[in-house]
Enzyme design. Structure first.
Site, PDB file in Angstrom:
ATOM      1  N   ASP A   1       0.878  -1.355   0.020  1.00 13.44           N
ATOM      2  CA  ASP A   1      -0.263   0.013   0.006  1.00 13.44           C
ATOM      3  C   ASP A   1       0.987   1.419   0.055  1.00 13.44           C
ATOM      4  O   ASP A   1       1.550   2.005   0.838  1.00 13.44           O
ATOM      5  CB  ASP A   1      -0.891   0.208   1.488  1.00 13.44           C
ATOM      6  CG  ASP A   1      -1.730   1.655   0.866  1.00 13.44           C
ATOM      7  OD1 ASP A   1      -1.853   2.161   0.657  1.00 13.44           O
ATOM      8  OD2 ASP A   1      -2.426   1.615   2.579  1.00 13.44           O
TER       9      ASP A   1
ATOM     10  N   ASP B   1      -1.884   5.370  -5.514  1.00 16.70           N
ATOM     11  CA  ASP B   1      -2.210   5.247  -4.082  1.00 16.70           C
ATOM     12  C   ASP B   1      -2.029   3.229  -4.961  1.00 16.70           C
ATOM     13  O   ASP B   1      -3.608   2.808  -4.867  1.00 16.70           O
ATOM     14  CB  ASP B   1      -2.602   5.491  -3.441  1.00 16.70           C
ATOM     15  CG  ASP B   1      -3.179   4.788  -2.158  1.00 16.70           C
ATOM     16  OD1 ASP B   1      -2.662   3.872  -1.571  1.00 16.70           O
ATOM     17  OD2 ASP B   1      -4.033   4.621  -1.083  1.00 16.70           O
TER      18      ASP B   1
END
Ligand SMILES: *[C@@H]1O[C@H](CO)[C@@H](O)[C@H](O)[C@H]1NC(C)=O
Ligand SMILES: *[C@@H]1O[C@H](CO)[C@@H](O)[C@H](O)[C@H]1NC(C)=O
Length: 428
Positions: A132, A316
Site C-alpha cells: 500500500d 496509491d
C-alpha cells in the site's frame, strides 16, 4: 523473545555500521537470494498472487476509500454497501439450500484482488500482505489479535520467532473514517520479501483490527510504502520497509508493473528496461504529509482533445479505483450513454452493454491512457446488467487518488531519492 527498551534501540541505531559484534541496526538489509536470482546485487522482484475469494463490490470499495482517508461515508453509501452485501448473503443462503444464520456462511467481500507473500521472523512465518503506497505502517494480524476479530487470516506470532524483540513502550493506532481503529504493539523482527530481508523491521502487531479488515480473510496485513513521516508508531515513528531496505538496494527505487486481471510485480532496487517502452517521464513528488503526491498536467476522454489543467493527487496501490474531481468525472461519463451517479449503487454506474471511452491523464508532456476495459469494474451485483465505473468522484473522499485503475495502465517508478519523484512510462 527479548524485550528491548527505546534507549537500547537508540543506542543500537547510533552504533550502526560499527562492526558485526553489535546487534543489527534498525533496517539492516541482507539478501538471501533464495527467491530472487538478483537479490545479491540489491535487486528483487515481488510477485503478486491472486486473492482466491476476491469479488469486487464497487460500493464497498468506495466506502473503504472514505474510511482509509479518514472521512465519514455518506448515508447513501453505507446503505448501498449493505444492499449489495444483503443480496450476496441471500444468494449464498439460496445456493446452500438452507436458512442458516448469516454468521455461518463464509461470505467474503474483498476489495483487494492481489496480495504479496512475505515472511516474518525466524523460522519464517508466512503472511500475505497488501502493498500500500498510500500508508506507511507495516501491520499484521498477530497472536495478539482477539480471535473474534480474525476470520481466516494468517497471523504473526512473535513468541515463535527467535529473532523477535518487543519494542517496549511503543504502540500504533490508525483511525478510520467510521470511527473504528486498528491498533497494537510493535516488534522488531526479520522481514523478508522476494529474497530481500530487512533484519530489524518494525512489525506492528494488531491488538485490535477495524472490522473492514476482519472481513477480508485473505489479507493478513499491510506493507505501507508511503513516506515514513506518515508512520503512526508512538512515541517514535518507525521506518517503512522501503526506507529500511534502501541501503541494500542498487538504486533507491521501487517500480510497479500492475496488471489488468492478472498478478503484477513490484521490483525493488532497479528499473527493469524490458517492462516499459519509450521514455520514463518523471514528475516531482510532494511528500508532505507522506503520500506519493504528484500533479498531473490534464486529461482527455476517449479520442477527445486534451484539456490542460493541473490535478494534484496521490499514487496509491492500496486504492482500487481512480478518484478525480467531479468536473472531470462528469466530463467522462457524459460520453457513456445511460451513465448516472447512483446513490443506491454508491457511485457512477452505467449499463454493462454501454461503450465506455478510454481515459487519458497527463504526466508533463507524456500521456497515460487507461483502456476502456479497465474503466468498467463489472456488474454491481452478480448477474446485474448495471456496471460500476472505475472512475469515481473524489469530492467526498477529499483527495484525488490514482489507484490501481490508473497504475495498471503504466509502468511506474517510485523514486525515493532526495527529492523523490514519480516516473511514468508505457508498459512494454
Ligand atoms: C533473521 O536474522 C538473524 C540475524 O539477525 C539470522 O540469524 C536469521 O537467519 C534470520 N532469519 C531469517 C529467516 O532470515
Ligand atoms: C525483467 O522483466 C522481464 C519480463 O518480465 C523478466 O523476464 C526478467 O527476468 C526481468 N529481469 C530482471 C533482472 O528481473
Amino acid at each position: 523473545m527479548v524485550a528491548i527498551t527505546n534507549l537500547l534501540l537508540t543506542a543500537t541505531l547510533g552504533a550502526a555500521g560499527l562492526g558485526s559484534a553489535l546487534p543489527p541496526r534498525i533496517g539492516t538489509t541482507v539478501v538471501d537470494g533464495e527467491n530472487s536470482p538478483d537479490a545479491s546485487s540489491g535487486r528483487v522482484t515481488l510477485h503478486q498472487v491472486r486473492n482466491p475469494s476476491y469479488r469486487f463490490n464497487g460500493a464497498l470499495s468506495v466506502y473503504k476509500t472514505y474510511l482509509k482517508f479518514g472521512k465519514t461515508a455518506p448515508d447513501y453509501l453505507v446503505k448501498a454497501v449493505a444492499k449489495i452485501q444483503d443480496s450476496r448473503l441471500a444468494e449464498a443462503v439460496r445456493r446452500r439450500g438452507d436458512t442458516g444464520s448469516a454468521a455461518a456462511i463464509p461470505i467474503d467481500e474483498f476489495d483487494i484482488a492481489y496480495v504479496t507473500p512475505v515472511t516474518v521472523g525466524t523460522p519464517p512465518q508466512k503472511l500475505n500482505l497488501d502493498i500500500d503506497t498510500g500508508s506507511s505502517d507495516l501491520w499484521v494480524f498477530s497472536s495478539h489479535t482477539p480471535a473474534s476479530q480474525i476470520r481466516g487470516q494468517e497471523i504473526y506470532t512473535p513468541s515463535k520467532s527467535s529473532t523477535s524483540q518487543l519494542l517496549a513502550g511503543h504502540s500504533w493506532s490508525i483511525t478510520y473514517g467510521d470511527g473504528s481503529a486498528s491498533r497494537g504493539n510493535v516488534y522488531i523482527d526479520n522481514f523478508t520479501v522476494g529474497g530481500l530481508t530487512v533484519k530489524s523491521q518494525a512489525v506492528q502487531c494488531a491488538q485490535q483490527v477495524s472490522s473492514s479488515f476482519t472481513s477480508e480473510g485473505h489479507i493478513d496485513g499491510l506493507v505501507g510504502l508511503g513516506f515514513s513521516s506518515l508512520n503512526t508508531v508512538n512515541p517514535k515513528a518507525q521506518l517503512t520497509f522501503f526506507d529500511n531496505a534502501k541501503a541494500g538496494l542498487e538504486k533507491p527505487v521501487f517500480t510497479t508493473d500492475l496488471k489488468f486481471h492478472a498478478p503484477g510485480t513490484y521490483d525493488f532496487g532497479f528499473i527493469n528496461a524490458t517492462k516499459y517502452k519509450g521514455e520514463i517521464t518523471y514528475v516531482p513528488v510532494n511528500n508532505d504529509p507522506g503520500y506519493w503526491t504528484f500533479t498531473s498536467s490534464g486529461y482527455a476522454v476517449g479520442s477527445g482533445t486534451f484539456s490542460t489543467t493541473t490535478v494534484t493527487g496521490i499514487a496509491d496501490t492500496g486504492t482500487t479505483l481512480l478518484y478525480l474531481p467531479t468536473a472531470i468525472v462528469t466530463a467522462y461519463y457524459r460520453g457513456v450513454s445511460g451513465a448516472s451517479n447512483s446513490r443506491s449503487y454508491g457511485g457512477y454506474v452505467f449499463p454493462c452493454a454501454a461503450t465506455v471511452p478510454s481515459f487519458t491523464f497527463g504526466i508533463g508532456a507524456a500521456r497515460v491512457t487507461i483502456p476502456p476495459s479497465y474503466l468498467n469494474y463489472g456488474p454491481v451485483t452478480d448477474g446485474s446488467s448495471t456496471c460500476f465505473g472505475g472512475l469515481q468522484s473524489s469530492s467526498g473522499v477529499g483527495i484525488n487518488i490514482f489507484g490501481d485503475v490508473a497504475l495498471k495502465a503504466a509502468f511506474v517508478v517510485f523514486d525515493g531519492s532526495n527529492p523523490p519523484t514519480l516516473g511514468w512510462a508505457a508498459k512494454a
